[in-house]
Design a protein around this motif. Structure first.
Motif, PDB file in Angstrom:
ATOM      1  N   UNK A 113      -0.886   5.885   5.735  1.00  0.00           N
ATOM      2  CA  UNK A 113      -0.892   5.539   4.311  1.00  0.00           C
ATOM      3  C   UNK A 113      -0.793   4.039   4.076  1.00  0.00           C
ATOM      4  N   UNK A 114      -0.195   3.313   5.011  1.00  0.00           N
ATOM      5  CA  UNK A 114      -0.056   1.872   4.812  1.00  0.00           C
ATOM      6  C   UNK A 114      -1.400   1.148   4.880  1.00  0.00           C
ATOM      7  N   UNK A 115      -2.446   1.848   5.308  1.00  0.00           N
ATOM      8  CA  UNK A 115      -3.790   1.266   5.354  1.00  0.00           C
ATOM      9  C   UNK A 115      -4.600   1.591   4.099  1.00  0.00           C
ATOM     10  N   UNK A 116      -4.008   2.343   3.166  1.00  0.00           N
ATOM     11  CA  UNK A 116      -4.718   2.757   1.943  1.00  0.00           C
ATOM     12  C   UNK A 116      -4.740   1.608   0.943  1.00  0.00           C
ATOM     13  N   UNK A 117      -5.804   0.845   0.946  1.00  0.00           N
ATOM     14  CA  UNK A 117      -5.863  -0.359   0.115  1.00  0.00           C
ATOM     15  C   UNK A 117      -6.676  -0.185  -1.160  1.00  0.00           C
ATOM     16  N   UNK A 118      -7.355   0.957  -1.303  1.00  0.00           N
ATOM     17  CA  UNK A 118      -8.139   1.199  -2.511  1.00  0.00           C
ATOM     18  C   UNK A 118      -7.460   2.246  -3.387  1.00  0.00           C
ATOM     19  N   UNK A 119      -7.806   2.250  -4.654  1.00  0.00           N
ATOM     20  CA  UNK A 119      -7.208   3.205  -5.591  1.00  0.00           C
ATOM     21  C   UNK A 119      -7.465   4.643  -5.169  1.00  0.00           C
ATOM     22  N   UNK A 120      -8.707   4.939  -4.762  1.00  0.00           N
ATOM     23  CA  UNK A 120      -9.055   6.309  -4.377  1.00  0.00           C
ATOM     24  C   UNK A 120      -8.267   6.771  -3.163  1.00  0.00           C
ATOM     25  N   UNK A 121      -8.145   5.904  -2.151  1.00  0.00           N
ATOM     26  CA  UNK A 121      -7.444   6.304  -0.938  1.00  0.00           C
ATOM     27  C   UNK A 121      -5.931   6.398  -1.175  1.00  0.00           C
ATOM     28  N   UNK A 125       0.836  -1.201   0.000  1.00  0.00           N
ATOM     29  CA  UNK A 125       0.000   0.000   0.000  1.00  0.00           C
ATOM     30  C   UNK A 125       0.873   1.253   0.000  1.00  0.00           C
ATOM     31  N   UNK A 126       1.924   1.252   0.804  1.00  0.00           N
ATOM     32  CA  UNK A 126       2.811   2.407   0.869  1.00  0.00           C
ATOM     33  C   UNK A 126       3.508   2.639  -0.460  1.00  0.00           C
ATOM     34  N   UNK A 127       3.939   1.562  -1.116  1.00  0.00           N
ATOM     35  CA  UNK A 127       4.560   1.686  -2.435  1.00  0.00           C
ATOM     36  C   UNK A 127       3.605   2.356  -3.411  1.00  0.00           C
ATOM     37  N   UNK A 128       2.342   1.947  -3.384  1.00  0.00           N
ATOM     38  CA  UNK A 128       1.353   2.524  -4.300  1.00  0.00           C
ATOM     39  C   UNK A 128       1.085   3.991  -3.983  1.00  0.00           C
ATOM     40  N   UNK A 129       1.084   4.342  -2.695  1.00  0.00           N
ATOM     41  CA  UNK A 129       0.890   5.741  -2.306  1.00  0.00           C
ATOM     42  C   UNK A 129       2.057   6.589  -2.818  1.00  0.00           C
ATOM     43  N   UNK A 130       3.279   6.102  -2.660  1.00  0.00           N
ATOM     44  CA  UNK A 130       4.450   6.817  -3.169  1.00  0.00           C
ATOM     45  C   UNK A 130       4.360   6.983  -4.675  1.00  0.00           C
ATOM     46  N   UNK A 131       3.927   5.940  -5.345  1.00  0.00           N
ATOM     47  CA  UNK A 131       3.782   6.002  -6.806  1.00  0.00           C
ATOM     48  C   UNK A 131       2.788   7.095  -7.199  1.00  0.00           C
ATOM     49  N   UNK A 132       1.678   7.193  -6.474  1.00  0.00           N
ATOM     50  CA  UNK A 132       0.690   8.228  -6.762  1.00  0.00           C
ATOM     51  C   UNK A 132       1.262   9.617  -6.508  1.00  0.00           C
ATOM     52  N   UNK A 133       2.097   9.745  -5.483  1.00  0.00           N
ATOM     53  CA  UNK A 133       2.673  11.061  -5.185  1.00  0.00           C
ATOM     54  C   UNK A 133       3.606  11.518  -6.298  1.00  0.00           C
TER      55      UNK A 133
END
Length: 318
Positions: A129-137, A88-96
């Motif tokens: 952010x590590x709890x962000x499991x959906x695309x929107x979050x 989840x954190x990897x995906x959040x970083x990617x979005x940033x």
């Protein structure tokens, strides 16, 4: 490419960072944040470089060797353990990174500040952010991270907590409400409410807005220094009300956390203009004007762009 493989995902981050064009202090902060959130890969990679100066040049030039090292080492371990918090954190970083590299993202003087992101802030951010499991979050937390990278201090720890407690429905309602706003004020009409009362109460309970009980807060737009007409700034334009009378609009005040989070979301400029015109039926003439910036905090009304409402015959509101 396997969409569930964190190695593939981080390799994509590599490519996105290479092509992003993120430069200067913003780039340094971006790489420092990525290093902190995705593992101590600077320590992993440092022996391969001759000295610290070469590390800094690699980062400043937007190279992705550090992320490639992560892809080869850290993320393989994540993939084996199926640690979805790190995924989840990897995906959040990617979005940033996507947000930082977006064409609408512009660098300004504040981006070049020497201020670094507070390590405690990153600790709290990671826990949320590590709890962000959906695309929107993931996209939502990615925008928060990119905003903090651009301007450290943009989001308080209180705002992070408020954001972490939002349900998807409350977040959706907030995004809808703040489309029509001015500074720390969102427009809404009691006759034509943009959200139901229960939804507004949820936004208030979440710590995003104030003034829901009753008819809402009344906001009065500032008066221009020139002709003394009330005016509302809508992005890069001004709605000018050609009247000497006071004008008030109903709506709600954004909390400090609400204002910080609203900065991540777009304004519906045309929708805001339409709302303002409709909410001032007694004003005979309303125009859309340019803005002349006098300083970072001061502006004045410029030339007329369009007439939004024309006076009727014998109509004299002035």
């Amino acid at each position: 490419m396997n969409n569930d493989d964190p190695l593939d995902k981080t390799t994509e981050i590599s490519g996105e960072l290479t092509e992003s064009g993120i430069k200067g202090k913003t780039n340094l902060r971006a790489l420092a944040a990525i290093d902190r959130l995705l593992g101590n890969v600077l320590d992993y990679f440092n022996p391969r470089l001759e000295d610290k100066a070469r590390v800094e040049r690699a980062i400043t030039d937007g190279k992705v060797l550090i992320i490639e090292a992560l892809a080869q080492d850290r993320v393989r371990e994540v993939g084996r353990s199926r640690d979805y918090k790190e995924i989840n954190t990897i995906e959040v970083v990617r979005e940033s990174i996507k947000e930082l590299a977006a064409p609408t993202a512009t660098n300004n003087a504040s981006d070049e500040t020497d201020v670094e992101i507070d390590p405690d802030w990153l600790n709290y951010f990671e826990s949320y952010s590590e709890k962000a499991s959906t695309t929107n979050m993931r996209s939502f937390w990615g925008r928060i991270l990119s905003g903090e990278i651009r301007r450290p201090g943009s989001f308080s720890l209180t705002t992070l907590r408020v954001a972490s407690e939002l349900t998807q429905q409350t977040a959706k309602d907030f995004q809808e409400l703040v489309k029509l706003r001015m500074d720390g004020f969102v427009f809404s009409s009691e006759k034509e409410p943009r959200l139901g009362f229960d939804a507004l109460m949820q936004l208030q309970a979440a710590g995003l807005i104030q003034g829901v009980e009753g008819t809402g807060v009344i906001g009065t737009p500032p008066t221009t220094d020139g002709e003394k007409y009330p005016a509302v700034m809508v992005q890069s334009k001004v709605v000018l009300f050609h009247t000497k009378h006071d004008i008030a609009f109903s709506g709600y005040i954004l909390s400090a956390a609400g204002e910080e989070l609203a900065a991540l979301l777009p304004i519906d400029a045309q929708g805001t203009i339409d709302f303002l015109v409709k909410s001032a039926p007694k004003v005979a003439k309303i125009t859309l004007n340019e803005i002349r910036l006098l300083s970072d905090d001061e502006w004045e009304v410029g030339g007329e762009i369009a007439i939004l409402k024309s006076p009727k015959p014998k109509d004299d509101d002035n």
